[in-house]
Every structure is written in C-alpha cells, then in structure tokens.
Design a protein around this motif. Structure first.
Motif, PDB file in Angstrom:
ATOM      1  N   ASP A  35       0.837  -1.187   0.000  1.00 35.44           N
ATOM      2  CA  ASP A  35       0.000   0.000   0.000  1.00 35.44           C
ATOM      3  C   ASP A  35       0.881   1.250   0.000  1.00 35.44           C
ATOM      4  O   ASP A  35       1.810   1.357   0.811  1.00 35.44           O
ATOM      5  CB  ASP A  35      -0.883  -0.005   1.252  1.00 35.44           C
ATOM      6  N   PRO A  36       0.624   2.223  -0.888  1.00 33.78           N
ATOM      7  CA  PRO A  36       1.503   3.405  -0.973  1.00 33.78           C
ATOM      8  C   PRO A  36       1.506   4.256   0.297  1.00 33.78           C
ATOM      9  O   PRO A  36       2.519   4.861   0.635  1.00 33.78           O
ATOM     10  CB  PRO A  36       0.945   4.187  -2.169  1.00 33.78           C
ATOM     11  N   ASP A  37       0.388   4.311   1.029  1.00 34.52           N
ATOM     12  CA  ASP A  37       0.366   5.084   2.269  1.00 34.52           C
ATOM     13  C   ASP A  37       1.243   4.433   3.337  1.00 34.52           C
ATOM     14  O   ASP A  37       1.919   5.130   4.110  1.00 34.52           O
ATOM     15  CB  ASP A  37      -1.059   5.222   2.789  1.00 34.52           C
ATOM     16  N   GLU A  38       1.234   3.109   3.384  1.00 31.10           N
ATOM     17  CA  GLU A  38       2.114   2.406   4.326  1.00 31.10           C
ATOM     18  C   GLU A  38       3.583   2.646   3.963  1.00 31.10           C
ATOM     19  O   GLU A  38       4.433   2.849   4.836  1.00 31.10           O
ATOM     20  CB  GLU A  38       1.815   0.909   4.304  1.00 31.10           C
ATOM     21  N   GLN A  39       3.865   2.640   2.673  1.00 24.25           N
ATOM     22  CA  GLN A  39       5.233   2.903   2.218  1.00 24.25           C
ATOM     23  C   GLN A  39       5.689   4.300   2.629  1.00 24.25           C
ATOM     24  O   GLN A  39       6.789   4.470   3.171  1.00 24.25           O
ATOM     25  CB  GLN A  39       5.329   2.754   0.703  1.00 24.25           C
ATOM     26  N   THR A  40       4.841   5.281   2.397  1.00 22.81           N
ATOM     27  CA  THR A  40       5.196   6.663   2.730  1.00 22.81           C
ATOM     28  C   THR A  40       5.472   6.808   4.225  1.00 22.81           C
ATOM     29  O   THR A  40       6.443   7.446   4.641  1.00 22.81           O
ATOM     30  CB  THR A  40       4.077   7.615   2.305  1.00 22.81           C
ATOM     31  N   ALA A  41       4.607   6.206   5.044  1.00 25.41           N
ATOM     32  CA  ALA A  41       4.788   6.294   6.497  1.00 25.41           C
ATOM     33  C   ALA A  41       6.075   5.612   6.932  1.00 25.41           C
ATOM     34  O   ALA A  41       6.806   6.132   7.790  1.00 25.41           O
ATOM     35  CB  ALA A  41       3.586   5.669   7.203  1.00 25.41           C
ATOM     36  N   ALA A  42       6.383   4.454   6.347  1.00 21.55           N
ATOM     37  CA  ALA A  42       7.599   3.729   6.724  1.00 21.55           C
ATOM     38  C   ALA A  42       8.858   4.483   6.322  1.00 21.55           C
ATOM     39  O   ALA A  42       9.841   4.537   7.073  1.00 21.55           O
ATOM     40  CB  ALA A  42       7.590   2.340   6.085  1.00 21.55           C
ATOM     41  N   VAL A  43       8.837   5.096   5.148  1.00 26.06           N
ATOM     42  CA  VAL A  43      10.008   5.839   4.673  1.00 26.06           C
ATOM     43  C   VAL A  43      10.294   7.034   5.563  1.00 26.06           C
ATOM     44  O   VAL A  43      11.459   7.418   5.769  1.00 26.06           O
ATOM     45  CB  VAL A  43       9.798   6.272   3.208  1.00 26.06           C
ATOM     46  N   ARG A  44       9.262   7.628   6.131  1.00 21.83           N
ATOM     47  CA  ARG A  44       9.424   8.825   6.939  1.00 21.83           C
ATOM     48  C   ARG A  44       9.946   8.539   8.353  1.00 21.83           C
ATOM     49  O   ARG A  44      10.285   9.465   9.085  1.00 21.83           O
ATOM     50  CB  ARG A  44       8.086   9.571   7.041  1.00 21.83           C
ATOM     51  N   LEU A  45       9.982   7.282   8.737  1.00 23.27           N
ATOM     52  CA  LEU A  45      10.470   6.944  10.068  1.00 23.27           C
ATOM     53  C   LEU A  45      11.955   7.283  10.214  1.00 23.27           C
ATOM     54  O   LEU A  45      12.701   7.298   9.233  1.00 23.27           O
ATOM     55  CB  LEU A  45      10.258   5.447  10.337  1.00 23.27           C
ATOM     56  N   ASP A  46      12.370   7.535  11.423  1.00 22.71           N
ATOM     57  CA  ASP A  46      13.773   7.842  11.719  1.00 22.71           C
ATOM     58  C   ASP A  46      14.528   6.526  11.891  1.00 22.71           C
ATOM     59  O   ASP A  46      14.799   6.077  13.013  1.00 22.71           O
ATOM     60  CB  ASP A  46      13.860   8.697  12.985  1.00 22.71           C
ATOM     61  N   TRP A  47      14.882   5.915  10.759  1.00 16.33           N
ATOM     62  CA  TRP A  47      15.532   4.605  10.797  1.00 16.33           C
ATOM     63  C   TRP A  47      16.903   4.634  11.481  1.00 16.33           C
ATOM     64  O   TRP A  47      17.246   3.689  12.207  1.00 16.33           O
ATOM     65  CB  TRP A  47      15.628   4.021   9.385  1.00 16.33           C
ATOM     66  N   PRO A  48      17.724   5.677  11.302  1.00 20.50           N
ATOM     67  CA  PRO A  48      18.981   5.712  12.070  1.00 20.50           C
ATOM     68  C   PRO A  48      18.753   5.678  13.578  1.00 20.50           C
ATOM     69  O   PRO A  48      19.498   5.021  14.314  1.00 20.50           O
ATOM     70  CB  PRO A  48      19.625   7.024  11.622  1.00 20.50           C
ATOM     71  N   ALA A  49      17.716   6.367  14.052  1.00 17.58           N
ATOM     72  CA  ALA A  49      17.418   6.353  15.485  1.00 17.58           C
ATOM     73  C   ALA A  49      16.927   4.974  15.929  1.00 17.58           C
ATOM     74  O   ALA A  49      17.280   4.492  17.013  1.00 17.58           O
ATOM     75  CB  ALA A  49      16.373   7.416  15.820  1.00 17.58           C
ATOM     76  N   ILE A  50      16.122   4.316  15.077  1.00 17.30           N
ATOM     77  CA  ILE A  50      15.643   2.970  15.393  1.00 17.30           C
ATOM     78  C   ILE A  50      16.827   2.012  15.484  1.00 17.30           C
ATOM     79  O   ILE A  50      16.931   1.191  16.404  1.00 17.30           O
ATOM     80  CB  ILE A  50      14.631   2.495  14.335  1.00 17.30           C
ATOM     81  N   GLU A  51      17.747   2.130  14.526  1.00 18.06           N
ATOM     82  CA  GLU A  51      18.930   1.268  14.538  1.00 18.06           C
ATOM     83  C   GLU A  51      19.773   1.519  15.791  1.00 18.06           C
ATOM     84  O   GLU A  51      20.219   0.571  16.459  1.00 18.06           O
ATOM     85  CB  GLU A  51      19.774   1.508  13.288  1.00 18.06           C
ATOM     86  N   ALA A  52      19.994   2.786  16.118  1.00 10.07           N
ATOM     87  CA  ALA A  52      20.816   3.116  17.283  1.00 10.07           C
ATOM     88  C   ALA A  52      20.198   2.566  18.562  1.00 10.07           C
ATOM     89  O   ALA A  52      20.905   2.026  19.425  1.00 10.07           O
ATOM     90  CB  ALA A  52      20.996   4.623  17.378  1.00 10.07           C
ATOM     91  N   ARG A  53      18.876   2.695  18.703  1.00 12.79           N
ATOM     92  CA  ARG A  53      18.217   2.207  19.906  1.00 12.79           C
ATOM     93  C   ARG A  53      18.312   0.677  20.000  1.00 12.79           C
ATOM     94  O   ARG A  53      18.574   0.116  21.068  1.00 12.79           O
ATOM     95  CB  ARG A  53      16.761   2.663  19.929  1.00 12.79           C
ATOM     96  N   ARG A  54      18.103  -0.002  18.891  1.00 14.87           N
ATOM     97  CA  ARG A  54      18.166  -1.459  18.917  1.00 14.87           C
ATOM     98  C   ARG A  54      19.579  -1.949  19.249  1.00 14.87           C
ATOM     99  O   ARG A  54      19.756  -2.919  19.998  1.00 14.87           O
ATOM    100  CB  ARG A  54      17.708  -2.034  17.567  1.00 14.87           C
TER     101      ARG A  54
END
Length: 267
Positions: A177-196
C-alpha cells in the motif's frame, strides 16, 4: 525458477510457499550459531539455479559467507537474500533481496529490490485485495488509544491480531500500500537502529555471565538492524523462563519451533 537451494534452518511458511509455487528445494547445512557450512554449500550449489540465504536475526553474514556468495554469483547462481529479520541491509549481495516491515515497525508491507526485471511476475498481483490492512489499521488506532489511557493490559487487541494473521495467510501475496510505504520511509531509521543496538549492548552486559543461557550473537552487524537478542536456553528451562518473563510483561518468542525436542531452544 524450478529448483532452489535453501538453508536447513528456515521458517516452515517459507518452505511451504516454495512448494505451493512448484519450486523444488534441497537444503544446505547451517550450524547452531547460524553460520553456513561452506563446504556443504560449495558442494551443492553448482547443481542449482538459485541460492536462498537468510540474514538470521539481522546479525549479518560472515566475511567468508559473503566471499562464497560473490563466487557463486560469478558462476551464474542467482542469489536471493532474505533480510526479513534485518530491516534494511547496507551490504546486501542478493540479486533479489527483501525485508518485512511488520517485524520492526507497525506498518504493513515489504521493500523488495531486484536486479532482475520482475514486472511480469508482479503484474498478476495487481489489484488483489489486502484484507489484513484495514484490520492492522484498527489495531494501530486502538493500541494508540490504550497507550494514551495508560492501561496495563492490551489483551483486548488479541482478536484483532489473530484476525490480521488469518488474513495474512489467506491473502498470501499482495502488492504493498503506498500510504504504508510513505509512512515507513518517513520513520527515523537511524534512530531505530541506534536504539536497537544500544538495547543489544545493554542486554549483553547484563546477561553474558549467566550460566543458564548461551548468547548466540555477541556482536551486532554494522550493516543491518538486530531483530532481537537471541539466546539458547539450557537444561530444558526454556518454558519456565518464558513463563517468568511473560509474568513480568516481557514477551519473547520461540524462533522457530524445532522437531527435535532435545535441541537447545532459541528465544
């Protein structure tokens, strides 16, 4: 593709999917630390069109495994890299590689990359209904409401989760779904990686001296996100540990159930 070489440790749903689409499979060996038996792989790979490799728990492939993949690709073998447990890999080698968003974030879908033109193959899935997505969105809304209310139990969400899982296995393959894609792309993935990775280090420091468990991956990969902190539980104490943790609102999972009950259990 009519035949594929796959790892000996693999989710049963994947093995079933290959069979459902008429792909015959054979196995190469993976040891208890999720490293490939490269002698076995090199012996078997020349007889196959396709090699399927799993980035287990997001801890990456060893340098020796990567070298073997490069050699096999140069010999004409198509490499499919399963990064479902790794979110995004900065060092992906697969001719085809993909992830699974729902293992890391509350969005539906998968990012799929291919050096092979998949247009004709994907066209058959166009406009197929995604029955699970409305359920997932209801789950997300209610979960946010419960968090805002400060409740201690989220058991009322279980029926929605079960319903979404039912649709997941009934719908099988649908386009994202394009809306799910847009929301996922906007996430702060570097911050998610750092926290994990920070969580991994915290758990390592607190658990490394415990005699009742074996830590499988002491080091994180610089190229992908760890899915969790997998351990082996010794002396048949897995279920007791699971029950204790769940009483403390910590919910680890068994990954994956093995037919051999004598084998140490991965949590």
């Amino acid at each position: 593709i009519h035949e594929m070489l796959i790892p000996s440790y693999i989710c049963s749903t994947m093995a079933d999917a290959f069979s459902r689409y008429g792909i015959s499979t054979s196995y190469y060996l993976v040891d208890e630390h999720f490293r490939i038996d490269l002698d076995d792989l090199r012996k078997k790979a020349p007889a196959f069109q396709v090699l399927y490799a799993i980035n287990y728990f997001g801890y990456g492939f060893s340098p020796e495994e990567k070298d073997a993949f490069r050699q096999m690709k140069s010999d004409g073998v198509l490499l499919i890299e399963d990064d479902a447990q790794a979110a995004f890999s900065r060092d992906a080698l697969g001719d085809i590689h993909f992830n699974t968003l729902r293992k890391f974030v509350p969005y539906d879908g998968s990012f799929f990359y291919s050096t092979v033109d998949m247009t004709a193959s994907l066209a058959k899935f166009k406009d197929l209904p995604n029955h699970r997505l409305p359920v997932i969105r209801r789950f997300r809304r209610r979960f946010a409401e419960l968090l805002a209310e400060g409740v201690e139990s989220f058991d009322e969400l279980n029926p929605l989760f079960d319903e979404s899982e039912l649709h997941y296995y009934q719908d099988l393959t649908v386009l994202g779904d394009p809306d799910e894609q847009t929301a996922a792309v906007r996430l702060d993935w570097p911050a998610i990686e750092a926290r994990r990775k920070s969580n991994h280090q915290r758990l390592l420091e607190r658990l490394q001296d415990l005699s009742g468990i074996e830590i499988i991956f002491p080091q994180v990969s610089p190229d992908s996100l760890p899915l969790g902190f997998p351990v082996y539980v010794k002396n048949g104490r897995r279920d007791a540990l699971l029950n204790h943790l769940r009483e403390e609102n910590v919910y680890p999972v068994v990954h994956w159930e093995m037919a051999d009950e004598d084998r140490k259990s991965v949590v």
